[in-house]
Design a protein around this motif. Structure first.
Motif: not given
Length: 282
Positions: A133-153
């Motif tokens: 399971p995971a709780f995370w945040a992602l920006g719109n656009g191409e990954w990984p340029d959009c930025g990903e924040i993994d709060v909990m995995e």
């Protein structure tokens, strides 16, 4: 130095203090999952048939994998969302790919987006090698340029959860990752508040109000461009097996990254992730 997390006796008091923030003027978004079903005005349900990271599940939009429970069931404060993993041998996605497991994934894309601030969620997970399971945040656009924040995995070892950042030059097996270990007698199968404080210059991860990992813009720019000045949406999902679990548990059978004991738990209907509430503040 390992951060000191709250004892069990302090967890309920902390959660009550956090949930009280919903009445403050700085609240951007609050969801306590107290309705009869998921609020589709706030959340999108994802349906996938070509999974990434060699995960073993397909995400479906179904009340068997995404549902709500009322009241203080399972220790929730006012109802909870349940993401449930199910064994469904031969499930075929719209893309024609077959799976033996289905699960749930939701997000707030284009419904609730935020730039900077704090995001928190009170979560209780099922332990089992390969349950992811995971709780995370992602920006719109191409990954990984959009930025990903993994709060909990967590990938099944309930004694720890991880924080991570992904962006251009620091993705996949990112150097910006931290494993937060719980003290004796506490683990991820109990309720915890996982949160991130996000500013223009830093990202600070916390469990139950205690800082676990701090990443500064200067640290990130050693590897690539800072990808955290754009709006993000929240994601809550329950993956099964795949590259991250396998990298930890080295399991390849009966499924890649997923142990027989975890499969048995799924078949028994005991592979559940509970989400009490989600809060975003300025």
């Amino acid at each position: 130095m390992q951060p000191r997390l709250l004892t069990l006796s302090a967890l309920l008091l902390f959660s009550t203090a956090v949930i009280a923030q919903q009445t403050k003027k700085d609240t951007v978004f609050f969801e306590d999952f107290n309705a009869k079903a998921l609020d589709r005005s706030k959340w999108n349900v994802e349906i996938t048939g070509n999974t990434v990271n060699d995960e073993q599940q397909a995400y479906i939009d179904n009340g068997t994998t995404i549902s709500t429970v009322k009241g203080k069931i399972e220790g929730a404060t006012n109802g909870a969302l349940v993401l449930k993993a199910l064994y469904k041998a031969g499930h075929t996605s719209a893309e024609g790919k077959k799976y033996d497991f289905v699960s749930g994934r939701i997000n707030t894309r284009d419904k609730i987006m935020f730039t900077y601030g704090s995001a928190s969620a009170r979560i209780k997970v099922a332990g089992g090698e390969g349950l992811w399971p995971a709780f995370w945040a992602l920006g719109n656009g191409e990954w990984p340029d959009c930025g990903e924040i993994d709060v909990m995995e967590t990938v099944g070892d309930a004694s720890w959860t991880s924080n991570a950042l992904h962006g251009p030059g620091y993705f996949g097996n990112t150097p910006l990752v931290y494993r937060a270990t719980f003290p004796k007698g506490i683990d991820a199968t109990q309720w915890h508040v996982y949160s991130v404080d996000w500013t223009a210059d830093s990202i600070i991860f916390k469990i139950d109000g205690k800082v676990t990992y701090t990443v500064t813009k200067q640290m990130v720019e050693k590897y690539g461009k800072w990808a955290f000045d754009n709006p993000k949406f929240l994601i809550l999902n329950f993956a099964l097996g795949g590259g991250y679990p396998n990298g930890v548990n080295k399991i390849t059978k009966p499924y890649f990254g997923l142990s027989q004991a975890a499969v048995d738990k799924i078949k028994a209907g005991k592979a559940n992730v509970y989400l009490d509430w989600v809060l975003i503040t300025k």
